[in-house]
Each structure stands twice: as structure tokens, then as C-alpha cells.
Design a protein around this motif. Structure first.
Motif, PDB file in Angstrom:
ATOM      1  N   LYS A  42       0.873  -1.168   0.000  1.00  0.00           N
ATOM      2  CA  LYS A  42       0.000   0.000   0.000  1.00  0.00           C
ATOM      3  C   LYS A  42       0.908   1.214   0.000  1.00  0.00           C
ATOM      4  CE  LYS A  42      -4.141  -1.716   0.253  1.00  0.00           C
ATOM      5  NZ  LYS A  42      -4.867  -1.797  -0.983  1.00  0.00           N
ATOM      6  N   GLY A  43       0.701   2.131  -0.932  1.00  0.00           N
ATOM      7  CA  GLY A  43       1.519   3.333  -1.027  1.00  0.00           C
ATOM      8  C   GLY A  43       1.079   4.388  -0.030  1.00  0.00           C
ATOM      9  N   GLY A  44       1.777   5.507  -0.030  1.00  0.00           N
ATOM     10  CA  GLY A  44       1.473   6.613   0.867  1.00  0.00           C
ATOM     11  C   GLY A  44       0.071   7.171   0.673  1.00  0.00           C
ATOM     12  N   THR A  45      -0.506   6.968  -0.525  1.00  0.00           N
ATOM     13  CA  THR A  45      -1.868   7.436  -0.795  1.00  0.00           C
ATOM     14  C   THR A  45      -2.914   6.434  -0.327  1.00  0.00           C
ATOM     15  OG1 THR A  45      -1.902   6.387  -2.973  1.00  0.00           O
ATOM     16  CG2 THR A  45      -1.113   8.684  -2.865  1.00  0.00           C
ATOM     17  N   GLY A  46      -2.469   5.226   0.073  1.00  0.00           N
ATOM     18  CA  GLY A  46      -3.395   4.164   0.448  1.00  0.00           C
ATOM     19  C   GLY A  46      -3.732   3.242  -0.703  1.00  0.00           C
TER      20      GLY A  46
END
Length: 137
Positions: A42-46
Motif C-alpha cells: 500500500k503506497g502513501g496514498t493508500g
């Protein structure tokens, strides 16, 4: 565009305080050696973030972020280039999790999280993104 990403995922994956990624169309990336393998985080943006690495040495070579527009773009790790000194970040993102010991350059473009392309990118870069055939659905 060149991002210095300070999110916790990038810190974990690189074992460093941040990663420098070059946002570039896949067609302009020339791979040498082994075909990269990948896994999803999961990236920093979700949203999902595919991390690709060399199966022989384990070096992370690029990522694909689902949150990124523009079709088949890669986020190439600047440290994997033949000349990484040629790359300077245009923007620092996810600085809400930046390590306190790091000092950003004076005048740097900085965002605590993600940003809106229309608010930041130069006109020529936005036009290149718009023209990218892989980004047309």
C-alpha cells in the motif's frame, strides 16, 4: 518529474530516509540484465504500489503507483542509473514522515502528502503526460 519520497513505505523498502524516483514513461526505460520481479504494497496514498526488484541481486529498480495518472509510467530509482548524480529532485513529497535529521534544500517544493499535478508540474510536463498514448483509455 523527479520525486524525493519521504513516506514510511519508501523508507522501509530502501532502508534509507527517502527514495528519489524519476517519473517516466515505460517506453523510455531500457532494462539490462534480469527481468525484475515484484510485490505489492500500500503506497502513501493508500492505493496499491508495485515494487520491482532484480531477482539476482535484490536491488529495487522501479515502482508502479496505481494513484499515478498517465498510463504505463515507471518510477525509476535514481540510484540505479549509470549516472545518478545527473538527477535532482523537483519535489519532496510525504514529508509528514520525513526523518527529523534531514534538512531539505532551501526553496525546495515540499508537500506533506501527495500533490495535484495541475498545481505543480510545468506546462510542458503536463502536455507530455496528456500525450502519453498508454494513458489514453
Amino acid at each position: 518529474m523527479v520525486h524525493a519520497r519521504h513516506c514510511r513505505d519508501c523508507q522501509r523498502v530502501t532502508g534509507s530516509g527517502f527514495v528519489i524516483n524519476i517519473w517516466i514513461e515505460k517506453q523510455f526505460v531500457e532494462r539490462t540484465g534480469a527481468i525484475p520481479r515484484s510485490f505489492t504494497l500500500k503506497g502513501g496514498t493508500g492505493k496499491d504500489h508495485e515494487v520491482c526488484f532484480c531477482e539476482k541481486c535484490g536491488t529495487y529498480v522501479w515502482s508502479r503507483y496505481q494513484a499515478a495518472p498517465g498510463g504505463d509510467a515507471l518510477f525509476v530509482r535514481a540510484g540505479t542509473l549509470d549516472d545518478p548524480d545527473a538527477v535532482t529532485p523537483d519535489i519532496h513529497i510525504f514529508t509528514r514522515s520525513k526523518l527529523p535529521c534531514l534538512r531539505l534544500p532551501e526553496g525546495a517544493t515540499v508537500f506533506e502528502a501527495a500533490y495535484k499535478i495541475d498545481d505543480v508540474w510545468p506546462a510542458a510536463s503536463k502536455e507530455r503526460l496528456r500525450r502519453n498514448p498508454a494513458g489514453q483509455s
